[in-house]
Write an enzyme that holds these catalytic residues in place. Structure first.
Site, PDB file in Angstrom:
ATOM      1  N   VAL A 130      -4.098   4.223   0.671  1.00 34.00           N
ATOM      2  CA  VAL A 130      -4.462   5.015   1.850  1.00 34.00           C
ATOM      3  C   VAL A 130      -5.509   6.068   1.495  1.00 34.00           C
ATOM      4  O   VAL A 130      -6.369   6.401   2.318  1.00 34.00           O
ATOM      5  CB  VAL A 130      -3.205   5.673   2.459  1.00 34.00           C
ATOM      6  CG1 VAL A 130      -3.585   6.604   3.615  1.00 34.00           C
ATOM      7  CG2 VAL A 130      -2.224   4.610   2.949  1.00 34.00           C
ATOM      8  N   VAL A 157       0.829  -1.201   0.000  1.00 32.62           N
ATOM      9  CA  VAL A 157       0.000   0.000   0.000  1.00 32.62           C
ATOM     10  C   VAL A 157       0.866   1.255   0.000  1.00 32.62           C
ATOM     11  O   VAL A 157       2.040   1.231   0.365  1.00 32.62           O
ATOM     12  CB  VAL A 157      -0.955   0.045   1.227  1.00 32.62           C
ATOM     13  CG1 VAL A 157      -1.857  -1.154   1.272  1.00 32.62           C
ATOM     14  CG2 VAL A 157      -0.162   0.158   2.526  1.00 32.62           C
ATOM     15  N   CYS A 158       0.264   2.342  -0.428  1.00 37.45           N
ATOM     16  CA  CYS A 158       0.763   3.706  -0.295  1.00 37.45           C
ATOM     17  C   CYS A 158      -0.450   4.564  -0.628  1.00 37.45           C
ATOM     18  O   CYS A 158      -1.535   4.011  -0.838  1.00 37.45           O
ATOM     19  CB  CYS A 158       1.968   3.966  -1.213  1.00 37.45           C
ATOM     20  SG  CYS A 158       1.598   4.034  -2.961  1.00 37.45           S
ATOM     21  N   PRO A 159      -0.385   5.855  -0.652  1.00 37.71           N
ATOM     22  CA  PRO A 159      -1.599   6.627  -0.935  1.00 37.71           C
ATOM     23  C   PRO A 159      -2.190   6.401  -2.319  1.00 37.71           C
ATOM     24  O   PRO A 159      -3.408   6.341  -2.483  1.00 37.71           O
ATOM     25  CB  PRO A 159      -1.125   8.073  -0.766  1.00 37.71           C
ATOM     26  CG  PRO A 159      -0.040   7.981   0.258  1.00 37.71           C
ATOM     27  CD  PRO A 159       0.690   6.716  -0.085  1.00 37.71           C
ATOM     28  N   GLY A 203      -0.686   4.078  -4.947  1.00 39.27           N
ATOM     29  CA  GLY A 203      -0.232   2.892  -5.667  1.00 39.27           C
ATOM     30  C   GLY A 203       1.073   3.101  -6.404  1.00 39.27           C
ATOM     31  O   GLY A 203       1.647   2.147  -6.946  1.00 39.27           O
TER      32      GLY A 203
END
Length: 283
Positions: free
Chosen positions: A270, A240-242, A244
């Site tokens: 996120v 995950v990250c904000p 992609g």
């Protein structure tokens, strides 16, 4: 004789392992620039592509793949994505080499999207434009003439995780959520980027996956980094990250370089998680 045979077999296996990786070096790519079966793609935004790019490279900005409106990073449908790639002369039947300025995050974003769409032969230029320039390879400001192609998607759902799957991962020891943001952002110490994190997620800073020369670290180094965070080969790893984008670097490292079998990206990230009122964020 037996020792010689054993050594030869070992060399063959090492060569096959290297071939399995979806990284391509500057020297390897420079030999393929005129190969009609190859297409080189800059993942940079249009203004950066216009400044300088690899000879004959086409431009598919990572931002152009996002859906208008909604939360940042949300992808268009597979059909719309296929049209975008096809319009730039990219077919899933070709070997597709993607690159960016050197950080790797934009190239890996396109890499994952193309793998999600089912393209079998996708590679990332290791070191990106930094390595290409260091190797004194040809660059230009002139846009490449594009001959449209047909891109036929075959969506690979096995590498995609939705919000429901992430919600269901809570308390499951066989699944681990790995957040690829920089450590200060993940930990909330960066006042400009303090969105919070998905409960239960661990952090592997995407910048730690690269060398000072903007190339990926060795297999042994990468395995040590992920294993230290609890992301081991026996688990399903959801990245995950904000948006992609940075998660793509983790996907390339885990899936291609390390050969981990169960690796996915939570596409909503996120940003989607935070936009859903029933979800909690840790600060």
């Amino acid at each position: 004789m037996k020792k010689l045979v054993s050594a030869s077999i070992a060399v063959i296996f090492l060569s096959l392992a290297a071939m399995a990786q979806d990284l391509i070096s500057v020297s390897e790519l420079s030999l393929k620039l005129k190969d009609a079966n190859y297409v080189v793609v800059s993942a940079e935004v249009e203004t950066e592509y216009a400044k300088v790019h690899i000879n004959d490279a086409v431009n598919v900005s990572y931002k152009s793949l996002e859906k208008a409106g909604g939360f940042e990073g949300q992808l268009n449908t597979s059909e719309e994505l296929a049209k975008i790639f096809g319009a730039k002369g990219i077919s899933e039947k070709k070997t597709i080499v993607v690159y960016d300025e050197g950080a790797g995050k934009y190239a890996s974003r396109l890499y994952w999207v193309l793998k999600y769409l089912g393209a079998p032969n996708v590679k990332v230029l290791d070191g990106g434009m930094v390595a290409w320039k260091a190797g004194r390879k040809p660059v230009t400001k002139n846009p490449t003439t594009v001959k449209p192609a047909t891109f036929t998607p075959a969506v690979n759902k096995a590498i995609y995780a939705d919000m429901k799957e992430v919600q269901g991962a809570s308390g499951n020891s066989r699944v681990i959520l790995v957040d690829l943001r920089e450590n200060a952002e993940f930990s909330g110490k960066d006042p400009k980027n303090n969105k919070g994190r998905i409960p239960g997620s661990v952090n592997v800073d995407h910048t730690t996956l690269m060398t000072a020369a903007s190339t990926y670290k060795t297999k042994a180094e990468l395995e040590k980094i992920f294993n230290a965070a609890g992301a081991t080969k026996d688990k399903t790893i959801i990245l995950v990250c904000p948006t992609g984008v940075r998660a793509g670097k983790g996907y390339l490292a885990l899936k291609s370089i390390l050969g981990y079998p169960n690796v996915k990206i939570y596409e909503g990230g996120v940003n989607e998680w935070a936009a859903t009122s029933s979800n909690k964020l840790e600060k």
